[in-house]
Enzyme design. Sequence first.
Site, PDB file in Angstrom:
ATOM      1  N   ASN A 262      -9.956  -0.224   0.104  1.00  0.00           N
ATOM      2  CA  ASN A 262      -8.709   0.502  -0.433  1.00  0.00           C
ATOM      3  C   ASN A 262      -8.419  -0.309  -1.638  1.00  0.00           C
ATOM      4  OD1 ASN A 262      -5.526  -0.132   0.274  1.00  0.00           O
ATOM      5  ND2 ASN A 262      -6.123  -1.084   2.675  1.00  0.00           N
TER       6      ASN A 262
ATOM      7  N   CYS B   6       0.361  -1.430   0.370  1.00  0.00           N
ATOM      8  CA  CYS B   6      -0.452  -0.305   0.222  1.00  0.00           C
ATOM      9  C   CYS B   6       1.126   1.121   0.529  1.00  0.00           C
ATOM     10  CB  CYS B   6      -0.901  -0.019   0.754  1.00  0.00           C
ATOM     11  SG  CYS B   6      -1.967  -1.412   0.970  1.00  0.00           S
TER      12      CYS B   6
ATOM     13  N   HIS C  23      -3.629   7.482   3.506  1.00  0.00           N
ATOM     14  CA  HIS C  23      -3.829   6.369   1.943  1.00  0.00           C
ATOM     15  C   HIS C  23      -5.180   5.594   2.808  1.00  0.00           C
ATOM     16  CE1 HIS C  23      -4.288   2.094   0.911  1.00  0.00           C
ATOM     17  NE2 HIS C  23      -3.690   1.708   2.268  1.00  0.00           N
TER      18      HIS C  23
HETATM   19  O1  UT7 Z   1      -3.923  -1.302   3.482  1.00  0.00           O
HETATM   20  C1  UT7 Z   1      -3.298  -2.252   3.958  1.00  0.00           C
HETATM   21  C2  UT7 Z   1      -3.176  -1.746   5.507  1.00  0.00           C
HETATM   22  N1  UT7 Z   1      -4.473  -2.294   6.063  1.00  0.00           N
HETATM   23  C3  UT7 Z   1      -5.278  -1.367   7.145  1.00  0.00           C
HETATM   24  O2  UT7 Z   1      -4.123  -0.706   7.581  1.00  0.00           O
HETATM   25  C4  UT7 Z   1      -6.208  -2.211   7.563  1.00  0.00           C
HETATM   26  C5  UT7 Z   1      -6.035  -2.496   9.273  1.00  0.00           C
HETATM   27  N2  UT7 Z   1      -7.257  -2.891  10.341  1.00  0.00           N
HETATM   28  C6  UT7 Z   1      -8.390  -2.398  10.242  1.00  0.00           C
HETATM   29  O3  UT7 Z   1      -8.695  -1.800   9.073  1.00  0.00           O
HETATM   30  C7  UT7 Z   1      -9.148  -3.158  10.565  1.00  0.00           C
HETATM   31  O4  UT7 Z   1      -8.710  -4.305  11.773  1.00  0.00           O
HETATM   32  C8  UT7 Z   1     -10.609  -4.648  10.470  1.00  0.00           C
HETATM   33  C9  UT7 Z   1     -11.279  -3.320   9.523  1.00  0.00           C
HETATM   34  C10 UT7 Z   1      -9.526  -5.385   9.003  1.00  0.00           C
HETATM   35  C11 UT7 Z   1     -10.988  -5.421  11.106  1.00  0.00           C
HETATM   36  O5  UT7 Z   1     -11.711  -3.871  12.291  1.00  0.00           O
HETATM   37  P1  UT7 Z   1     -11.224  -4.360  13.798  1.00  0.00           P
HETATM   38  O6  UT7 Z   1     -12.302  -3.527  14.806  1.00  0.00           O
HETATM   39  O7  UT7 Z   1     -10.133  -4.596  14.054  1.00  0.00           O
HETATM   40  O8  UT7 Z   1     -13.034  -6.024  13.850  1.00  0.00           O
HETATM   41  P2  UT7 Z   1     -11.776  -7.389  14.290  1.00  0.00           P
HETATM   42  O9  UT7 Z   1     -11.102  -7.962  13.933  1.00  0.00           O
HETATM   43  O10 UT7 Z   1     -11.598  -6.700  16.147  1.00  0.00           O
HETATM   44  O11 UT7 Z   1     -13.302  -7.987  14.483  1.00  0.00           O
HETATM   45  C12 UT7 Z   1     -14.261  -7.492  15.217  1.00  0.00           C
HETATM   46  C13 UT7 Z   1     -15.149  -8.676  15.164  1.00  0.00           C
HETATM   47  C14 UT7 Z   1     -15.095  -9.690  15.674  1.00  0.00           C
HETATM   48  O12 UT7 Z   1     -16.276 -10.476  15.719  1.00  0.00           O
HETATM   49  P3  UT7 Z   1     -16.190 -11.232  17.844  1.00  0.00           P
HETATM   50  O13 UT7 Z   1     -15.251 -12.254  17.862  1.00  0.00           O
HETATM   51  O14 UT7 Z   1     -15.607 -10.346  17.711  1.00  0.00           O
HETATM   52  O15 UT7 Z   1     -17.453 -11.848  17.405  1.00  0.00           O
HETATM   53  C15 UT7 Z   1     -14.679 -10.481  13.651  1.00  0.00           C
HETATM   54  O16 UT7 Z   1     -15.457 -11.627  13.471  1.00  0.00           O
HETATM   55  O17 UT7 Z   1     -15.949  -8.645  13.774  1.00  0.00           O
HETATM   56  C16 UT7 Z   1     -16.223 -10.250  13.515  1.00  0.00           C
HETATM   57  N3  UT7 Z   1     -16.026  -9.157  11.426  1.00  0.00           N
HETATM   58  C17 UT7 Z   1     -16.691  -8.786  11.119  1.00  0.00           C
HETATM   59  N4  UT7 Z   1     -18.746  -8.860  11.035  1.00  0.00           N
HETATM   60  C18 UT7 Z   1     -19.110  -8.515  10.283  1.00  0.00           C
HETATM   61  C19 UT7 Z   1     -15.184  -9.620  11.400  1.00  0.00           C
HETATM   62  N5  UT7 Z   1     -15.216  -9.225   9.797  1.00  0.00           N
HETATM   63  C20 UT7 Z   1     -16.777  -8.707   9.556  1.00  0.00           C
HETATM   64  C21 UT7 Z   1     -17.445  -8.096   8.861  1.00  0.00           C
HETATM   65  N6  UT7 Z   1     -18.797  -8.433   9.304  1.00  0.00           N
HETATM   66  N7  UT7 Z   1     -17.070  -8.180   7.641  1.00  0.00           N
END
Ligand code: UT7
Length: 329
Positions: free
Chosen positions: A286, A116, A256
């Site tokens: 993204n 990225c 970004h």
């Molecule tokens: O571009 C290169 C660099 N990349 C980035 O900068 C991305 C960085 N990371 C992020 O933007 C975030 O971590 C994500 C958008 C990928 C994820 O968001 P988060 O707030 O960190 O969510 P999480 O991984 O902590 O997941 C929270 C909950 C989980 O459920 P439980 O375990 O709390 O029951 C996930 O299973 O959300 C669930 N979850 C979803 N629910 C509905 C994960 N993906 C989804 C989804 N829809 N698409």
Amino acid sequence: MSKIHAVITGVGGYVPEYILDNQELSTMMDTSDEWITTRVGIKERRILKQENTGTSYMAVKAAENLFEKTGTKPEEIDLILVATSTPDYVFPSCASIIANKLGIKNALAFDLQAACSGFIVALTNAASFIESGRYKKVLVFGAEKMSSITNYEDRTTAPLFGDGAGVVLVEPTEEELGVMDSMIFTDGSGGKHLFQKAGGSVSPASHETVDRREHSVYQEGQVVFKHAVIGMAGVSEDIMKKNNLTSEDVNWLIPHQANLRIIDAVVNRTGVNYDRVIINIQKYGNTSAATIPICMWESEEKFKKGDNIILTSFGAGFTWGAVWLKWGY
Ligand code: UT7
């Protein structure tokens, strides 16, 4: 003799027509518009659907757009840098394919891979090539077909990515314009948190790697999120301090587009007013190396000659950094 600077003199872009919105995604996997909007800030993303087309298809369209707007002729180009993690083929380079399609015969053309952060890395390289006096008309692309490495059965990554391409023309100037400073870093210990497991020389494609869905993005979201906030916010503040730029001096911040919450953290740390922050994540998601040049392409009309612009990015590697430039026209 006054110093030669490398200045952006034109911008082009292209995004595919097909819109994959959160509604449609919700029919493909267990997710919702509400989750994606509040956690990431994305509403829809563009997907390149035409068969047998890849990243070069979009990059060529972006370049044609730039040529038309600037009156540049392909034969004037002497260097092509393409930032991409999704080249048409492992080899030859996407840059050589783009050069051929554009009818550019006499240019050095190669790809750069910094995920990225690829566009800011490529722009920094272009600036060095121009400041040395060796090259005069450089095309710098950020172009990605992220849908080709996205697993649409994985709700933790599938909503994040989209396809698109942006390109800038970079030329020498003796005016105080263009790329003023660049700070880019790498921490390879972060590699394991964000990568594509198979398809490289360690784990070439096999039936097993395909069955395990290892030819797509693997990401530990929370770890990457934390490092992205620290990296992008920190380096943006650092490049401003190093160059005595206050938040008032910064006319535009172009971060970004990976997560609206990461962008908010960068905005808070730098103190740049929200209406001077370029944000289009809701429309395109993204697009990896393409996010920043696509933002420039969409916002070109807002920029004025001499405007101070901060670009900042974070990506796999980990790689992250910021560029300070003065807009050229
Ligand atoms: O571009 C290169 C660099 N990349 C980035 O900068 C991305 C960085 N990371 C992020 O933007 C975030 O971590 C994500 C958008 C990928 C994820 O968001 P988060 O707030 O960190 O969510 P999480 O991984 O902590 O997941 C929270 C909950 C989980 O459920 P439980 O375990 O709390 O029951 C996930 O299973 O959300 C669930 N979850 C979803 N629910 C509905 C994960 N993906 C989804 C989804 N829809 N698409």
